[in-house]
Design an enzyme around this catalytic site. Sequence first.
Site, mmCIF file in Angstrom:
data_model
loop_
_atom_site.group_PDB
_atom_site.id
_atom_site.type_symbol
_atom_site.label_atom_id
_atom_site.label_comp_id
_atom_site.label_asym_id
_atom_site.label_seq_id
_atom_site.Cartn_x
_atom_site.Cartn_y
_atom_site.Cartn_z
ATOM 1 N N ARG A 261 14.040 -2.805 4.588
ATOM 2 C CA ARG A 261 12.619 -2.765 4.190
ATOM 3 C C ARG A 261 11.887 -4.062 4.539
ATOM 4 O O ARG A 261 10.671 -4.078 4.711
ATOM 5 C CB ARG A 261 12.501 -2.450 2.685
ATOM 6 N N HIS B 120 -6.673 -8.783 3.540
ATOM 7 C CA HIS B 120 -5.218 -8.776 3.729
ATOM 8 C C HIS B 120 -4.813 -8.512 5.192
ATOM 9 O O HIS B 120 -4.028 -9.270 5.773
ATOM 10 C CB HIS B 120 -4.619 -7.704 2.803
ATOM 11 N N GLU C 105 14.101 -2.994 -1.159
ATOM 12 C CA GLU C 105 13.967 -4.144 -0.253
ATOM 13 C C GLU C 105 15.166 -5.093 -0.299
ATOM 14 O O GLU C 105 15.036 -6.301 -0.453
ATOM 15 C CB GLU C 105 12.664 -4.919 -0.545
ATOM 16 N N HIS D 220 3.793 -11.109 7.723
ATOM 17 C CA HIS D 220 3.374 -11.299 6.336
ATOM 18 C C HIS D 220 3.755 -12.663 5.746
ATOM 19 O O HIS D 220 3.112 -13.108 4.795
ATOM 20 C CB HIS D 220 3.948 -10.194 5.441
ATOM 21 N N GLU E 131 -2.015 -3.147 9.700
ATOM 22 C CA GLU E 131 -0.702 -2.661 9.239
ATOM 23 C C GLU E 131 -0.178 -1.572 10.174
ATOM 24 O O GLU E 131 1.028 -1.388 10.310
ATOM 25 C CB GLU E 131 -0.784 -2.142 7.802
ATOM 26 N N HIS F 233 0.544 -13.986 4.303
ATOM 27 C CA HIS F 233 0.299 -14.219 2.876
ATOM 28 C C HIS F 233 -0.140 -15.657 2.616
ATOM 29 O O HIS F 233 -0.997 -15.909 1.769
ATOM 30 C CB HIS F 233 1.562 -13.912 2.064
ATOM 31 N N ARG G 174 7.212 3.203 -20.940
ATOM 32 C CA ARG G 174 8.331 3.138 -19.968
ATOM 33 C C ARG G 174 8.139 4.046 -18.754
ATOM 34 O O ARG G 174 9.091 4.367 -18.059
ATOM 35 C CB ARG G 174 9.674 3.445 -20.617
ATOM 36 N N ASN H 112 7.758 -6.657 6.711
ATOM 37 C CA ASN H 112 7.105 -7.937 6.429
ATOM 38 C C ASN H 112 6.738 -8.721 7.681
ATOM 39 O O ASN H 112 6.281 -9.858 7.573
ATOM 40 C CB ASN H 112 8.017 -8.803 5.543
ATOM 41 N N LYS I 194 5.639 0.034 -4.319
ATOM 42 C CA LYS I 194 5.388 -1.310 -4.867
ATOM 43 C C LYS I 194 4.093 -1.256 -5.664
ATOM 44 O O LYS I 194 3.049 -0.874 -5.125
ATOM 45 C CB LYS I 194 5.251 -2.341 -3.746
ATOM 46 N N LYS J 41 6.698 3.741 7.924
ATOM 47 C CA LYS J 41 6.885 3.101 6.613
ATOM 48 C C LYS J 41 7.824 3.932 5.736
ATOM 49 O O LYS J 41 8.727 3.410 5.093
ATOM 50 C CB LYS J 41 5.536 2.885 5.910
HETATM 51 N N1 NAD Z 1 1.802 -1.939 -2.748
HETATM 52 C C1 NAD Z 1 1.913 -2.242 -1.489
HETATM 53 O O1 NAD Z 1 2.928 -1.952 -0.833
HETATM 54 C C2 NAD Z 1 0.790 -2.967 -0.811
HETATM 55 C C3 NAD Z 1 0.780 -3.101 0.585
HETATM 56 C C4 NAD Z 1 -0.317 -3.712 1.187
HETATM 57 C C5 NAD Z 1 -1.371 -4.174 0.409
HETATM 58 N N2 NAD Z 1 -1.313 -4.032 -0.931
HETATM 59 C C6 NAD Z 1 -2.427 -4.490 -1.780
HETATM 60 O O2 NAD Z 1 -3.570 -3.727 -1.436
HETATM 61 C C7 NAD Z 1 -4.738 -4.479 -1.772
HETATM 62 C C8 NAD Z 1 -5.719 -4.399 -0.649
HETATM 63 O O3 NAD Z 1 -6.047 -3.041 -0.447
HETATM 64 P P1 NAD Z 1 -7.464 -2.607 0.115
HETATM 65 O O4 NAD Z 1 -7.758 -3.359 1.341
HETATM 66 O O5 NAD Z 1 -7.483 -1.138 0.121
HETATM 67 O O6 NAD Z 1 -8.431 -3.237 -0.974
HETATM 68 P P2 NAD Z 1 -9.423 -2.612 -2.061
HETATM 69 O O7 NAD Z 1 -8.754 -1.597 -2.878
HETATM 70 O O8 NAD Z 1 -9.995 -3.787 -2.777
HETATM 71 O O9 NAD Z 1 -10.540 -1.896 -1.179
HETATM 72 C C9 NAD Z 1 -11.354 -2.653 -0.307
HETATM 73 C C10 NAD Z 1 -12.844 -2.356 -0.571
HETATM 74 O O10 NAD Z 1 -13.157 -1.038 -0.167
HETATM 75 C C11 NAD Z 1 -13.815 -0.330 -1.233
HETATM 76 N N3 NAD Z 1 -13.508 1.066 -1.039
HETATM 77 C C12 NAD Z 1 -12.378 1.742 -1.374
HETATM 78 N N4 NAD Z 1 -12.420 3.002 -0.892
HETATM 79 C C13 NAD Z 1 -13.610 3.140 -0.259
HETATM 80 C C14 NAD Z 1 -14.219 4.205 0.459
HETATM 81 N N5 NAD Z 1 -13.591 5.364 0.676
HETATM 82 N N6 NAD Z 1 -15.450 3.999 0.965
HETATM 83 C C15 NAD Z 1 -16.083 2.817 0.810
HETATM 84 N N7 NAD Z 1 -15.539 1.758 0.160
HETATM 85 C C16 NAD Z 1 -14.314 1.920 -0.364
HETATM 86 C C17 NAD Z 1 -13.266 -0.990 -2.469
HETATM 87 O O11 NAD Z 1 -14.106 -0.791 -3.563
HETATM 88 C C18 NAD Z 1 -13.215 -2.447 -2.038
HETATM 89 O O12 NAD Z 1 -14.481 -3.029 -2.141
HETATM 90 C C19 NAD Z 1 -4.265 -5.881 -2.077
HETATM 91 O O13 NAD Z 1 -4.301 -6.062 -3.462
HETATM 92 C C20 NAD Z 1 -2.839 -5.918 -1.562
HETATM 93 O O14 NAD Z 1 -2.025 -6.802 -2.290
HETATM 94 C C21 NAD Z 1 -0.271 -3.425 -1.550
#
Ligand code: NAD
Length: 353
Positions: free
Chosen positions: A231, A257, A227, A238, A177, A242, A113, A235, A135, A217
Site C-alpha cells: 500500500r 493536496h 499499509e 507524498h 492522484e 506532505h 465502536r 505514497n 483511511k 488504488k
Molecule cells: N483518506 C484518504 O485516503 C485521503 C487521501 C487523499 C486525501 N485525503 C484528504 O482529503 C482532503 C482533501 O480532499 P478534497 O480536495 O476533496 O477537499 P475538500 O473536501 O475540502 O473539497 C475541496 C473544495 O471543494 C468543495 N466541493 C466539494 N464538492 C464539490 C462539488 N461537487 N462542487 C463544488 N464544490 C465542491 C468543498 O466544499 C471544498 O471547498 C484532505 O483533508 C486530505 O487529507 C484523504
Amino acid sequence: MQTAKNIGEVRLSTDLILDLKELTAGFPEHKIFMVFESNTWASCRTRVIGFRNVPEENILVLKPGEDNKNISQVIEVWEHLGKAGADRHSLVINVGGGMLTDLGGFAACTFKRGLAFINIPTTLLAMVDASTGGKTGINFRGLKNEIGVIRQPKNVLIHMPFLRTLDRENLLSGYAEMLKAGLIADRQLWDRLKAFDMTDMDEEILEELIWQSIGIKKRVVDEDPEERGIRKALNFGHTIGHALESEALHAGQPLPHGFAVAFGMITEAILSNRKCGLSPESVSDIRETVIRLYGEPPVTMKESDPLLGWMRFDKKNRDNTINFTLLDEIGSCRINQAGDDEEIREVLRLTKP
Ligand SMILES: NC(=O)c1ccc[n+]([C@@H]2O[C@H](COP(=O)([O-])OP(=O)(O)OC[C@H]3O[C@@H](n4cnc5c(N)ncnc54)[C@H](O)[C@@H]3O)[C@@H](O)[C@H]2O)c1
C-alpha cells in the site's frame, strides 16, 4: 435495470437515488444519517436527498474546508448521532470531498465502536483517492491526519455529474492522484492522462480514466489494507508533497493536496533517477507534465531545513529514516526507499533551482 459498474464496494453510479435505495434497504429510515458540509449541501444535495424518507433531524451540515477537519466537528457529529438515537445498527452517509469523507468516516467508525458508513465523494480527489481505502481521520495540533483509523466504508458511490460544479483547481488537485496511479502502476494510463484535454473535458473519457485510477488504488488496498507493505506504493510523491503542503500552510499560502503531491512527484522522480535508475527522459517527462498542468512550485525548495523538519513527522517513517516510494520506470515502483538528508537536500535544490 442495473447498469452500474462495481469494483468491490465501489460503484460507478448513474442513478444515485436508485443505488441508495438498494444499498440502504437493510436500514430503517430513522437509522439513516447524512452528513454534508455547507458547500456540498448547496451544490450536491438535490442529487441525493429523497432516496428514502430520512428524517430531517438526521441530516447534519458541517463547516467546509481543511481548517474544519478537526475534533470540534467530530464532536458535533457524535453529539448529533447521540441525540438522534443512533445505535450500532445505524448507517452514516457522507456526501462531500475528502475533508468530509475523512471526518464523517472517522466520526462514524468511532461512535459506539463503529457504525457502517457509505461515502459519496463529490470532488475528483475524493473519488479517486480519499473516499476509498478506508483511511479516515482529522488534523490535530497542526499535523495533518494525525488522528484516525483505518476502516473500510460499506459502499462508495462515484457519480460523475458532481464534477460539473467543481472548480479547475480542485479538478487539477484530484488529477494529480490519477497521474500518480499511472506512474506507479500503469504506463498506458499515464500516457492517456497526459493526452487528456483538461481544458475541454470529455466526461466519458474522464469517467474511464477515473475508473482505471480507482481500480489501481483498490487493487493495492485490497492486497494490503493496513499499509504494512505494498500500500505504501500509493505514497509516491507524498513524502515531499506532505512536507510542501505543511510548509505552505505554515507560510499562510495553502497549497491544495494534489498540487503538493504533483510537485512532490517531480522531486521524487529526480530521487528515483538517483536511487532506482528511473531514466532521465522519464524524469523530464514527469517534470514537464507537472509544470504544464500545475505551474512552478510556489514555495522555494532551496530552504530544505523546514521541509526536512516536516518530513520527519511523516507517519511512514521508521527508525528516524525518511521513507520514500520511488519509480524504477514509469508504471513500476519500489517501496521502502530510505533517503538521507544530503540526498534529499540535493534533489530539492534540483526541483526548483
Ligand atoms: N483518506 C484518504 O485516503 C485521503 C487521501 C487523499 C486525501 N485525503 C484528504 O482529503 C482532503 C482533501 O480532499 P478534497 O480536495 O476533496 O477537499 P475538500 O473536501 O475540502 O473539497 C475541496 C473544495 O471543494 C468543495 N466541493 C466539494 N464538492 C464539490 C462539488 N461537487 N462542487 C463544488 N464544490 C465542491 C468543498 O466544499 C471544498 O471547498 C484532505 O483533508 C486530505 O487529507 C484523504
